[in-house]
Motif scaffolding. Structure first.
Motif, PDB file in Angstrom:
ATOM      1  N   LEU A   1      43.009  37.998  42.848  1.00 58.39           N
ATOM      2  CA  LEU A   1      42.722  39.397  43.081  1.00 58.39           C
ATOM      3  C   LEU A   1      43.357  40.260  43.818  1.00 58.39           C
ATOM      4  O   LEU A   1      44.051  40.721  43.200  1.00 58.39           O
ATOM      5  CB  LEU A   1      41.498  39.771  42.927  1.00 58.39           C
ATOM      6  N   PHE A   2      44.116  39.492  44.947  1.00 57.21           N
ATOM      7  CA  PHE A   2      44.998  40.115  45.523  1.00 57.21           C
ATOM      8  C   PHE A   2      46.110  40.370  45.442  1.00 57.21           C
ATOM      9  O   PHE A   2      46.894  41.126  45.374  1.00 57.21           O
ATOM     10  CB  PHE A   2      44.350  39.767  47.072  1.00 57.21           C
ATOM     11  N   ARG A   3      46.193  38.800  45.065  1.00 58.24           N
ATOM     12  CA  ARG A   3      47.576  39.363  43.989  1.00 58.24           C
ATOM     13  C   ARG A   3      48.333  39.570  42.889  1.00 58.24           C
ATOM     14  O   ARG A   3      48.791  40.161  42.408  1.00 58.24           O
ATOM     15  CB  ARG A   3      47.741  37.807  43.784  1.00 58.24           C
ATOM     16  N   MET A   4      46.902  40.243  41.955  1.00 55.14           N
ATOM     17  CA  MET A   4      47.465  41.322  40.698  1.00 55.14           C
ATOM     18  C   MET A   4      47.054  42.256  41.496  1.00 55.14           C
ATOM     19  O   MET A   4      46.754  43.459  40.821  1.00 55.14           O
ATOM     20  CB  MET A   4      45.972  41.080  40.123  1.00 55.14           C
ATOM     21  N   ASP A   5      46.969  42.529  43.475  1.00 53.15           N
ATOM     22  CA  ASP A   5      46.759  44.374  43.544  1.00 53.15           C
ATOM     23  C   ASP A   5      45.086  45.688  42.662  1.00 53.15           C
ATOM     24  O   ASP A   5      45.040  46.262  43.192  1.00 53.15           O
ATOM     25  CB  ASP A   5      47.814  44.929  43.215  1.00 53.15           C
ATOM     26  N   LEU A   6      44.406  43.992  42.981  1.00 54.21           N
ATOM     27  CA  LEU A   6      43.043  44.520  42.066  1.00 54.21           C
ATOM     28  C   LEU A   6      42.205  45.274  44.370  1.00 54.21           C
ATOM     29  O   LEU A   6      40.844  45.477  44.177  1.00 54.21           O
ATOM     30  CB  LEU A   6      42.593  43.686  41.419  1.00 54.21           C
ATOM     31  N   VAL A   7      42.542  43.857  44.813  1.00 53.79           N
ATOM     32  CA  VAL A   7      41.240  44.145  45.725  1.00 53.79           C
ATOM     33  C   VAL A   7      42.552  43.881  47.069  1.00 53.79           C
ATOM     34  O   VAL A   7      43.481  43.557  46.927  1.00 53.79           O
ATOM     35  CB  VAL A   7      40.463  42.743  46.254  1.00 53.79           C
ATOM     36  N   ASP A   8      42.204  44.256  48.293  1.00 53.48           N
ATOM     37  CA  ASP A   8      43.234  43.516  49.864  1.00 53.48           C
ATOM     38  C   ASP A   8      42.469  42.115  50.252  1.00 53.48           C
ATOM     39  O   ASP A   8      41.680  42.131  49.101  1.00 53.48           O
ATOM     40  CB  ASP A   8      43.119  44.997  51.034  1.00 53.48           C
ATOM     41  N   LEU A   9      43.246  41.798  51.296  1.00 59.61           N
ATOM     42  CA  LEU A   9      43.361  40.533  51.731  1.00 59.61           C
ATOM     43  C   LEU A   9      41.031  40.613  52.204  1.00 59.61           C
ATOM     44  O   LEU A   9      41.079  39.054  51.929  1.00 59.61           O
ATOM     45  CB  LEU A   9      43.426  40.885  53.153  1.00 59.61           C
ATOM     46  N   SER A  10      40.568  41.020  52.354  1.00 59.52           N
ATOM     47  CA  SER A  10      39.291  40.949  52.509  1.00 59.52           C
ATOM     48  C   SER A  10      38.447  41.294  51.397  1.00 59.52           C
ATOM     49  O   SER A  10      37.044  41.249  51.528  1.00 59.52           O
ATOM     50  CB  SER A  10      38.749  41.840  53.537  1.00 59.52           C
ATOM     51  N   GLY A  11      38.590  41.904  50.305  1.00 61.17           N
ATOM     52  CA  GLY A  11      37.841  41.922  49.025  1.00 61.17           C
ATOM     53  C   GLY A  11      37.983  43.429  49.063  1.00 61.17           C
ATOM     54  O   GLY A  11      36.291  43.503  48.223  1.00 61.17           O
ATOM     55  N   VAL A  12      38.025  44.327  49.712  1.00 61.56           N
ATOM     56  CA  VAL A  12      37.728  45.775  49.123  1.00 61.56           C
ATOM     57  C   VAL A  12      38.955  46.079  48.259  1.00 61.56           C
ATOM     58  O   VAL A  12      39.866  46.099  48.185  1.00 61.56           O
ATOM     59  CB  VAL A  12      37.671  46.221  50.533  1.00 61.56           C
ATOM     60  N   ARG A  13      38.122  46.993  46.725  1.00 59.27           N
ATOM     61  CA  ARG A  13      38.074  47.445  45.468  1.00 59.27           C
ATOM     62  C   ARG A  13      39.782  48.021  45.882  1.00 59.27           C
ATOM     63  O   ARG A  13      39.436  48.625  46.535  1.00 59.27           O
ATOM     64  CB  ARG A  13      37.556  47.923  44.838  1.00 59.27           C
ATOM     65  N   GLN A  14      40.556  47.939  45.917  1.00 57.73           N
ATOM     66  CA  GLN A  14      41.886  48.890  45.333  1.00 57.73           C
ATOM     67  C   GLN A  14      42.372  49.463  44.074  1.00 57.73           C
ATOM     68  O   GLN A  14      41.860  48.781  42.767  1.00 57.73           O
ATOM     69  CB  GLN A  14      43.280  47.847  46.347  1.00 57.73           C
ATOM     70  N   GLN A  15      43.229  50.195  43.983  1.00 54.34           N
ATOM     71  CA  GLN A  15      43.552  50.720  43.036  1.00 54.34           C
ATOM     72  C   GLN A  15      44.628  50.322  42.488  1.00 54.34           C
ATOM     73  O   GLN A  15      46.167  50.000  43.520  1.00 54.34           O
ATOM     74  CB  GLN A  15      44.194  51.825  42.862  1.00 54.34           C
ATOM     75  N   SER A  16      44.790  49.481  41.077  1.00 56.55           N
ATOM     76  CA  SER A  16      45.645  48.352  40.862  1.00 56.55           C
ATOM     77  C   SER A  16      46.424  49.607  38.985  1.00 56.55           C
ATOM     78  O   SER A  16      45.102  49.512  38.473  1.00 56.55           O
ATOM     79  CB  SER A  16      44.887  47.288  40.657  1.00 56.55           C
ATOM     80  N   THR A  17      47.268  49.189  39.483  1.00 61.16           N
ATOM     81  CA  THR A  17      47.880  49.420  37.505  1.00 61.16           C
ATOM     82  C   THR A  17      48.563  48.060  36.612  1.00 61.16           C
ATOM     83  O   THR A  17      48.331  47.866  35.568  1.00 61.16           O
ATOM     84  CB  THR A  17      49.495  49.651  37.541  1.00 61.16           C
ATOM     85  N   PHE A  18      47.587  46.709  37.460  1.00 61.99           N
ATOM     86  CA  PHE A  18      47.752  45.274  36.353  1.00 61.99           C
ATOM     87  C   PHE A  18      46.452  45.435  36.008  1.00 61.99           C
ATOM     88  O   PHE A  18      45.557  45.855  35.471  1.00 61.99           O
ATOM     89  CB  PHE A  18      47.310  44.353  37.063  1.00 61.99           C
ATOM     90  N   VAL A  19      47.125  45.222  34.333  1.00 57.97           N
ATOM     91  CA  VAL A  19      46.499  45.157  33.315  1.00 57.97           C
ATOM     92  C   VAL A  19      46.675  43.759  32.486  1.00 57.97           C
ATOM     93  O   VAL A  19      48.130  43.377  32.223  1.00 57.97           O
ATOM     94  CB  VAL A  19      46.630  45.855  32.415  1.00 57.97           C
ATOM     95  N   PRO A  20      45.803  42.472  32.239  1.00 60.56           N
ATOM     96  CA  PRO A  20      46.947  41.823  31.932  1.00 60.56           C
ATOM     97  C   PRO A  20      46.941  41.826  30.522  1.00 60.56           C
ATOM     98  O   PRO A  20      46.122  42.473  29.701  1.00 60.56           O
ATOM     99  CB  PRO A  20      45.544  40.488  31.756  1.00 60.56           C
ATOM    100  N   ASN A  21      48.171  41.221  30.448  1.00 62.34           N
ATOM    101  CA  ASN A  21      48.533  40.796  28.554  1.00 62.34           C
ATOM    102  C   ASN A  21      47.661  40.588  27.457  1.00 62.34           C
ATOM    103  O   ASN A  21      46.728  39.789  27.835  1.00 62.34           O
ATOM    104  CB  ASN A  21      49.592  40.052  28.679  1.00 62.34           C
ATOM    105  N   ALA A  22      47.714  41.348  26.748  1.00 61.74           N
ATOM    106  CA  ALA A  22      46.888  41.062  25.183  1.00 61.74           C
ATOM    107  C   ALA A  22      46.447  40.035  24.501  1.00 61.74           C
ATOM    108  O   ALA A  22      45.168  39.239  24.876  1.00 61.74           O
ATOM    109  CB  ALA A  22      47.377  42.027  23.906  1.00 61.74           C
ATOM    110  N   SER A  23      47.991  39.006  25.077  1.00 59.97           N
ATOM    111  CA  SER A  23      47.972  37.789  24.295  1.00 59.97           C
ATOM    112  C   SER A  23      47.882  36.696  25.510  1.00 59.97           C
ATOM    113  O   SER A  23      48.775  36.935  26.443  1.00 59.97           O
ATOM    114  CB  SER A  23      48.859  37.551  23.537  1.00 59.97           C
ATOM    115  N   PRO A  24      47.087  35.710  25.726  1.00 56.61           N
ATOM    116  CA  PRO A  24      46.512  35.253  26.785  1.00 56.61           C
ATOM    117  C   PRO A  24      48.419  33.833  26.788  1.00 56.61           C
ATOM    118  O   PRO A  24      48.665  33.068  27.887  1.00 56.61           O
ATOM    119  CB  PRO A  24      46.060  33.493  27.109  1.00 56.61           C
TER     120      PRO A  24
END
Length: 1085
Positions: free
Chosen positions: A765-788
């Motif tokens: 989740l940190f790599r996806m910019d969704l949390v920082d290294l300690s697990g605190v939620r972050q604002q992120s623009t990442f949205v996974p592709n519609a198709s896997p």
């Protein structure tokens, strides 16, 4: 964990075996903000201040576990440890049935209590456990999958064996549900007639000092129902805590109205078909409980010789002799001659009605047709010939026959038309047929008989005799064989039909050892006594018709009216009586518990009514149970299923192993090794384990023994492991054997794996910019592709991971289809820990650096998302709670409306994710990394160098130019995944390899070298290499010997010859590499 525990847990394939450790690895370090399992969260401000330092730690730790360098003194040990501040206990605030809010910060570490909270109630409230149907109301296109859970007895709490059953069955259920089947997992409970009545009566005697007779039938049954309700609630809580995804709206109990109706219908149909009849035959009789027993309820106590035992129902100070064989003489009528017989039960001689000899025995031919005289009642007893009963080489060759109290003698009595004399009353005293000992208790008579034989000069001798005595598993009483008018089921014709259908492929039994047992039992089937002299259970729907002035023979089937109700019985009796005056009395006996549980696969579906559940879910897909009840329960279900429905009740039987303790002993309350699964889930201290022993019916002496056993097995109590770790362990234990030696340490190992899942997901989740290294939620623009599916922009390592996910997905489904739960769990474990965590996360580090392109970064994020989610789905059938909790924290794809991981699609093989060439190329890179790590571990090289000069240099030699270019392109990955490495060099020629290198052979064209000169003992290394070379030379010689055989080219298959050629080529390359390594080390001397 001990070394043994570590060996029990699958070790990462990327690491050399000596480095593998489930408790310490890359994944554990991937979230360096973690303060420990279940620790407090780091504040947002503190996390920001330490972000850079923590990222460096993460990058460093993710390179792999430290190579063992011998024990070091921990500085902390030199100082007195500071007292840790008490951690505030976490409290679940989610209202029952509502979804847990996981949108906030991730807790610092994995806490099973916190993770498992609220999910089950939400799953159940949302109806996720119920079967799903199409818009037309019919099952989904994939078809149905149904398991009716083997009903646990309401005698007490579930034990670890039940946890194994739930773990295996729910894994199959969740997997099939995720695959898109209409799935039913039907829960229920068994009234367990004799077991429940016995335990309630013992409890009442212990707490109130009264037997059931003090209360009377109606009042006692009220107390049994209270017990049933209390323990059914406890069992239900255990089933829920263990994550079983049961459809609770269909919950069944064997004495519910609908199931009781099925029991009555079955009794009547079987009687109408002539498969159920009344007869006076031998039964197992427990004097203490005053009931007949099934063979399952009789244990065999092995004795090696003379043993004094106390018997249930006698004074505790009174001991009786067992394990001896007594010889005595019968006087021949009108003769001074005597014939000597022997017995282990002297008291039964009062019921002897013959002495049998072999017809060919010359010693007794002159006695054929003569009589002996009973010394105590003067009865004339015939001397008969019976070649089946008598072995003339054993003992004296003469056998006393007591047809009413021994199964072999019973058959002999039927063959020879002997008199059957019943000696014993139901209470264990002897009746008028035992004169002059009538009214005395059976084992008192034993002593008196021996004394009287001595007085009459008929006693011969007593000898130690190795034997088994039958013991009631419910009461501990010595079981007797007595004649009783009972209801019986004719099993032989049903066994023949079952065998025919099994051989026709209608039923598959796994594993093969159990299939063999099944065939043997079906071929040697005997009739089944279904009457029980109990109060708790289904009363037999049979009514004795008594004509005025007559005493009916209760053993005669003609004197009984079998009916579905009292009204139907009255109508039948009226017609039969034809004007005669009569009364009807319903049989006081109840039915054997196996009679009602034998209907379980279809009575739970509503049979005998034609319900939708019968249509959709019968036959059941699989019966999963223990091999020890294959005969007692499974056979009954097959008999009833075929007879009443015309179908096998299930298509497959899977017999799981029996769980024993860590020392291989059978679980027993008196040994203190019985484990409540919730004690493993939540943890339990030793004192509480001791206290729980006193909640049961164990006598004080047994409690002391059990406490001692608990101290040895759980000296520090049972650690908190959580449901997921317990389920995963139990499934991983299940590999086709007959026994599991349960070690709590192994569960602890998988508890740590859960912590790795947690930290690894947090780092993703940190790599996806969704949390920082300690697990605190972050604002992120990442949205996974519609198709896997891959986009086509993926790099080599991304294609490799997609390929690994494909392989793991197909492999797990294949293993589950084959019921290889060990292989399925190992595959899921290896994929998540090795492929995703240990390789991919580290290998993609350059893609997340500031100079990386946005496109490559986004591609890596999407690959990470797809393969992380895929890994959680692969683990979900075995670890439902932690995978749900983590999955809920992931972002959703556009258009993805799935509410829960349990309804998400199970990963399957997709051709778009198949990258065999890319996977093979990156596997070569991985093999080089493994070789480098092996050298580091083999030579115990230091990995803490501070400068480039101090750090390890990895030299990859690729003789093929294409392979060299491939490996050079992965330089950063080779450096990153080799602990302590600072530089990687790439060469092609042997001449480029510096002197004094440690070398590992990878392929015939690739070797890995690491300079070790000055860091090792050259002479010792030369010795090691020469041994390796000698082994390789020996292996080459063996293959050459085969290849040089005459007619090799014409007699050996081409694929074998090709394989031998490849092996020779590989061995020759290995020998050459070893030779060069030896030369290099010799140059250092």
């Amino acid at each position: 964990m001990s070394a043994e525990d570590q060996k029990a847990v699958p070790s990462p394939t990327l690491l050399p075996a000596e480095q593998a450790n489930p408790a310490e690895g890359a994944a554990a370090a991937l979230a360096p903000g973690t303060t420990g399992e279940g620790g407090k969260e780091i504040t947002k401000s503190a996390a920001k201040k330490e972000a850079k330092r923590l990222e460096k730690l993460a990058q460093k730790a993710a390179k792999g576990p430290t190579v063992a360098q011998g024990p070091k003194k921990d500085k902390a040990e030199k100082k007195e440890k500071k007292a840790e501040a008490p951690v505030e206990e976490w409290v679940n605030t989610t209202p029952k049935g509502e979804k847990k809010d996981v949108s906030g910060n991730l807790p610092a570490g994995y806490d099973p209590i916190q993770v498992e909270a609220a999910h089950y109630d939400w799953w159940n409230a949302k109806g996720f456990f119920k079967p799903r149907y199409g818009a037309d109301g019919k099952p989904l296109e994939k078809g149905t999958f149904c398991i009716t859970f083997p009903p646990p007895n309401v005698t007490g709490n579930l034990h670890i064996g039940h946890a194994l059953t739930i773990s295996i069955q729910d894994a199959l259920i969740r997997w099939k549900r995720m695959q898109g089947h209409t799935v039913l997992f039907l829960p229920g409970y068994d009234h367990a007639g004799i077991a429940t009545q016995a335990v309630v009566e013992q409890r009442l005697m212990k707490t109130e000092g009264h037997s059931r007779h003090y209360y009377g039938r109606e009042k006692f049954l009220e107390k049994v129902w209270e017990w049933k309700d209390q323990y059914q609630a406890k069992i239900t809580n255990q089933m829920e805590r263990l994550g079983g995804s049961f459809d609770w709206d269909r919950v069944a109990f064997t004495m519910n109205d609908s199931l009781s109706k099925a029991v009555q219908e079955t009794f009547c149909i079987m009687h109408e078909k002539g498969l159920l009849y009344r007869a006076n035959r031998l039964v197992n009789w427990c004097v203490y409980l005053n009931t007949s027993l099934s063979n399952l309820e009789v244990d065999q106590m092995a004795l090696t010789g003379r043993t004094l035992l106390n018997v249930k129902g006698y004074d505790v100070k009174e001991k009786f002799e067992f394990g001896v064989i007594t010889s005595f003489a019968y006087p021949i009528e009108n003769s001074d001659e005597k014939i000597i017989v022997a017995t282990t039960r002297p008291e039964t001689m009062l019921g002897d009605t013959a002495v049998a000899v072999h017809p060919d025995d010359p010693r007794y031919k002159h006695l054929h047709g003569k009589f002996v005289i009973h010394p105590f009642n003067g009865r004339r007893i015939p001397i008969i010939t019976d070649a089946i009963t008598v072995d003339m080489e054993f003992g004296t060759g003469a056998v006393k026959i007591t047809p009413a109290h021994d199964p072999n003698d019973f058959e002999c009595g039927q063959r020879n038309n002997l008199e059957f004399i019943s000696l014993m009353n139901d209470d264990g005293t002897y009746n008028e047929n035992a004169a002059p000992y009538q009214g005395m208790k059976r084992f008192h008579i034993r002593n008196e008989i021996i004394k009287a034989l001595k007085e009459k000069g008929l006693f011969v001798e007593q000898k130690d005799n190795e034997m088994q005595i039958p013991i009631c598993s419910r009461s501990g009483d010595v079981v007797e064989q007595i004649l009783k008018p009972q209801w019986w089921v004719s099993c032989k014709p049903m066994a023949e039909e079952a065998l025919k259908r099994t051989r026709a492929g209608e039923l598959e039994i796994k594993p093969k050892t159990s299939a063999g047992d099944w065939i043997r039992w079906m071929e040697n089937m005997q009739d089944w006594c279904i009457s029980r002299q109990l109060w708790w259970g289904h009363r037999c729907p049979a009514y004795l018709i008594k004509y005025d002035g007559e005493v009916p023979d209760t053993a005669d089937d003609k004197n009984w009216i079998v009916a579905r109700s009292a009204e139907e019985a009255e109508a039948k009796a009226k017609e039969q009586a034809n004007g005669r005056s009569y009364t009807l009395e319903q049989d006081e006996d109840v039915l054997d518990t196996w009679f009602s549980s034998g209907l379980w696969p279809f009575s739970t579906m509503g049979w005998p009514e034609k319900t939708a559940d019968v249509e959709h879910f019968y036959p059941n897909s699989i019966l999963e149970t223990g091999w020890d009840i294959l005969f007692f329960w499974v056979a009954r279900m097959v008999f009833f299923g075929n007879t009443l429905t015309g179908k096998m009740p299930f298509k497959e039987v899977y017999c799981h192993p029996m769980i024993r303790d860590a020392y291989g002993r059978k679980m027993s309350k008196s040994l203190g090794n019985v484990i409540d699964p919730l004690d493993v889930v939540t943890g339990q201290n030793l004192q509480k384990l001791h206290n729980d022993l006193r909640m049961g019916n164990l006598p004080e002496k047994e409690i002391a023994k059990a406490e001692d056993g608990q101290k040895k097995l759980f000296p520090k109590g049972i650690p908190q492991c959580g449901t997921d770790a317990l389920r995963f362990t139990l499934c991983n234990y299940t590999s086709g054997g007959r026994d599991i030696n349960m070690d709590i340490g192994r569960v602890e190992g998988y508890r740590k794996f859960c912590n790795k899942l947690w930290n690894a997901t947090k780092f993703c989740l940190f790599r996806m910019d969704l949390v920082d290294l300690s697990g605190v939620r972050q604002q992120s623009t990442f949205v996974p592709n519609a198709s896997p599916l891959p986009t086509g922009q993926e790099g080599l390592v991304e294609k490799w991971l997609f390929h690994k996910l494909n392989i793991a997905s197909a492999s797990i489904s294949k293993s589950l289809e084959a019921r290889d739960f060990a292989d399925a769990t190992n595959t899921a474990y290896q994929y998540f820990l090795n492929d995703l965590c240990d390789v991919f996360i580290e290998a993609t580090k350059p893609l997340f650096e500031s100079n990386a392109s946005e496109a490559s970064r986004l591609s890596a994020q999407n690959t990470l998302y797809t393969c992380l989610e895929g890994g959680l789905k692969l683990l979900h059938p075995f670890m439902p709670y932690v995978t749900e909790d983590l999955w809920q924290r992931l972002p959703r794809r556009q258009g993805d409306k799935c509410e829960t991981i349990m309804l998400a699609s199970f990963p399957e093989y997709l051709s778009q994710q198949e990258f065999p060439e890319a996977a093979a190329e990156f596997d070569t890179v991985v093999e080089c990394i493994k070789a480098a790590r092996s050298i580091v571990g083999l030579y115990n090289l230091p990995t803490n160098g501070k400068t480039i000069e101090d750090k390890i240099t990895v030299i990859v030699q690729a003789k093929n130019q294409k392979q060299r270019q491939l490996l050079e392109s992965q330089e950063s990955i080779i450096i990153g995944l080799t602990k302590g490495c600072g530089t990687a060099k790439f060469i092609s020629d042997d001449s480029e390899v510096p002197k004094g290198c440690g070398t590992e052979f990878v392929t015939s064209d690739i070797n890995v070298h690491i300079p070790v000169a000055g860091k090792i003992n050259a002479s010792a290394e030369i010795d090691k290499l020469q041994k390796k070379e000698a082994l390789a030379q020996s292996n080459r010689g063996k293959i050459q010997k085969i290849v040089e055989q005459p007619n090799y080219e014409t007699t050996i298959k081409e694929e074998v010859r090709n394989s031998n050629a490849d092996k020779l080529s590989s061995l020759e390359s290995e020998i050459e590499t070893l030779r060069l390594s030896i030369e290099r080390f010799q140059s250092l001397l």
